[in-house]
Motif scaffolding. Structure first.
Motif, PDB file in Angstrom:
ATOM      1  N   UNK A 337     -41.536 -20.025   7.658  1.00  0.00           N
ATOM      2  CA  UNK A 337     -41.553 -21.195   6.772  1.00  0.00           C
ATOM      3  C   UNK A 337     -42.163 -22.445   7.399  1.00  0.00           C
ATOM      4  N   UNK A 338     -42.877 -22.307   8.519  1.00  0.00           N
ATOM      5  CA  UNK A 338     -43.454 -23.479   9.175  1.00  0.00           C
ATOM      6  C   UNK A 338     -44.483 -24.185   8.311  1.00  0.00           C
ATOM      7  N   UNK A 339     -44.717 -25.466   8.597  1.00  0.00           N
ATOM      8  CA  UNK A 339     -45.682 -26.262   7.856  1.00  0.00           C
ATOM      9  C   UNK A 339     -47.021 -26.328   8.575  1.00  0.00           C
ATOM     10  N   UNK A 340     -47.855 -27.265   8.182  1.00  0.00           N
ATOM     11  CA  UNK A 340     -49.130 -27.500   8.849  1.00  0.00           C
ATOM     12  C   UNK A 340     -50.057 -26.300   8.807  1.00  0.00           C
ATOM     13  N   UNK A 341     -50.708 -26.021   9.946  1.00  0.00           N
ATOM     14  CA  UNK A 341     -51.647 -24.897  10.025  1.00  0.00           C
ATOM     15  C   UNK A 341     -50.949 -23.573   9.755  1.00  0.00           C
ATOM     16  N   UNK A 342     -49.681 -23.449  10.187  1.00  0.00           N
ATOM     17  CA  UNK A 342     -48.938 -22.206   9.945  1.00  0.00           C
ATOM     18  C   UNK A 342     -48.801 -21.954   8.445  1.00  0.00           C
TER      19      UNK A 342
END
Length: 521
Positions: A337-342
């Motif tokens: 559930x990571x944000x940004x590029x992930x």
């Protein structure tokens, strides 16, 4: 009437471990595993050599017993006199026995190119082992008949037992060389690596490869129909892997040396049919965004964040998959559930139809961390197709727009008091559910608190989160509770309590001060 005492017979593995454990104190566990496993390797290869030597004599070919080719043709390592266990055992009580063992291992490696870089290098001389303890260990290993029952894979069992024990002993921050057997077994039974190229980009001591071969043997396949490729960063672990595979007669290409998979990819053009891996969790110090911006492994995706290698490992594996390739690998839960590029990479993986299953494992399965982790399964071909395994045929339906979520946190049995492992029944239950979901004619059903098949539309509504609890029904959970809000409220409440405690402490100190006492709390 008095009860008879039942004496439990110790296994070869347990007896040998107790003898080897006496080395503790004079040698660090991180070092002595190479001593012990090096000796087991020496005994096993010597026994195989002597067996082949006697075969040649029985066939009337005594004049060939010192010719290397007559051993290599039967996949047996040729040993000079100084490398044979009989020579080591005869000199076990000599002052220079450590030097003799180092010489034996060095000579075996020199005479057998497939072992290049595999064996411990001057460990015995360098460590200054106590002569009596080393002699005792040699006596105990001498008792093992490594050829007693080849069907039982005695040396393989001992080796695997020792690897797990060393991982347990070394504890947190150590033991990364070993993935618990029941997890490896689960991955193998789910992705079924029965034919083609198998790859592990962070292969540790080679456990994924060993279990792949066992899967093939258990399902009546032909292990000659697979090719094994891997890479390992740590030199001592690279040696463990080469020894582990050599003991079991498994041919593998692990690269010319230990090397960083990102910085020195030794299999650049590889396309694998099966990938099995347990890369380092949440790796910070990786060769990512700064040095590999134009790396072809990221083609079609955003650059993985340099703060965490999780998605670097994912894209490395995606780039290595053949057109019908399947990957099963372990990652920390944060990657779900990571944000940004992930987020951008995860979104593209879902949109490209690569994600087949997301499986949450129980806590305390790993010897180096007690966190719950995730098994990801990626599949380059989720379309309708037929796959013929040695002992069964599977007719897969088109699942391009679906992902199976599974929560295994209520599965598993206790192991070594504080750990959890999957039983054979657990693995059968899990894989039966997974394969039923994959197939055309199926009795698959969503099961609360266990599994749920989510459509791509549902995943889009959840903003491409792959957290299983967002999809699987939990019957005892109040769905009206906003858990993020609840957690924030609990944090605020805890902060208030801590502040009140600090204020009370200050007031108490002031009271004692007024009474003429100095008190520290």
């Amino acid at each position: 009437m008095a009860k008879k005492k039942v004496l439990k017979t110790k296994s070869i593995e347990e007896t040998l471990w107790q003898s080897c454990d006496k080395l503790r104190g004079s040698v660090e566990p991180s070092e002595y595993k190479h001593v012990v496993l090096g000796l087991i390797f020496l005994k096993f290869t010597s026994d195989k050599f002597e067996q082949r030597r006697q075969e040649l004599i029985a066939e009337g070919k005594e004049k060939y017993v010192e010719m290397k080719d007559f051993y290599n043709m039967k996949n047996v390592f040729f040993l000079e006199e100084v490398s044979r266990w009989s020579y080591i055992s005869k000199n076990a009580k000599q002052d220079d026995i450590a030097i003799k063992i180092d010489t034996a291992l060095h000579t075996i490696e020199k005479n057998n190119p497939s072992l290049k870089g595999a064996l411990p290098d001057n460990y015995f001389s360098r460590l200054g082992l106590d002569k009596s303890k080393l002699g005792s260990l040699l006596d105990k290993i001498n008792e093992i008949d490594t050829l007693q029952n080849e069907g039982q894979d005695i040396v393989g069992r001992v080796y695997e037992y020792f690897l797990s024990k060393f991982a347990l002993k070394e504890g947190k921050g150590k033991g990364e060389f070993y993935t618990p057997k029941s997890i490896v077994n689960l991955i193998a039974e789910m992705i079924e690596p029965y034919k083609g190229i198998i790859y592990d980009p962070a292969c540790g001591s080679g456990g994924m490869f060993v279990q792949s071969i066992k899967f093939i043997e258990n399902h009546h396949g032909n292990k000659k129909e697979v090719s094994i490729y891997g890479q390992e960063y740590t030199n001592t672990t690279y040696k463990l892997a080469k020894m582990n595979l050599a003991i079991r007669g498994i041919a593998a290409n692990l690269g010319d040396k230990a090397a960083d998979t990102f910085a020195q990819d030794q299999h650049k053009d590889l396309k694998a049919d099966f990938i099995m891996a347990n890369p380092p969790f949440n790796q910070k110090d990786w060769r990512g965004a700064d040095e590999l911006q134009d790396d072809p492994r990221w083609k079609g995706y955003d650059l993985p964040p340099k703060s965490n290698a999780n998605y670097g490992w994912i894209l490395n594996m995606v780039s290595k998959l053949s057109e019908n390739g399947v990957a099963g690998f372990i990652l920390a839960n944060g990657a779900l559930s990571g944000g940004g590029e992930e987020y951008k990479i995860r979104k593209k993986l879902v949109e490209n139809g690569l994600v087949e299953a997301i499986v949450i494992l129980p806590r305390s399965m790993f010897y180096t961390t007690d966190i719950s982790v995730t098994l990801w399964i990626l599949n380059k071909n989720k379309t309708e197709r037929t796959v013929e395994l040695p002992d069964t045929i599977r007719n897969y339906r088109n699942r391009e727009d679906e992902i199976l979520f599974m929560d295994l946190r209520q599965k598993g049995i206790p192991f070594e008091k504080k750990f959890i492992q999957f039983s054979e029944e657990n693995i059968q239950d899990i894989t039966k559910t997974y394969h039923s979901w994959q197939q055309k004619e199926t009795d698959y059903k969503d099961v609360p608190e266990f599994c749920y098949s989510a459509s791509q539309e549902e995943i889009i509504k959840k903003d491409f989160s792959l957290v299983p609890s967002k999809y699987i029904e939990f019957v005892n959970r109040d769905e009206n509770i906003n858990f993020e809000e609840k957690m924030t409220a609990l944090q605020t409440e805890l902060s208030d309590l801590l502040q009140q405690e600090a204020e009370s402490k200050t007031q108490l100190l002031n009271v004692f001060k007024e009474l003429g006492y100095e008190l520290e709390l």
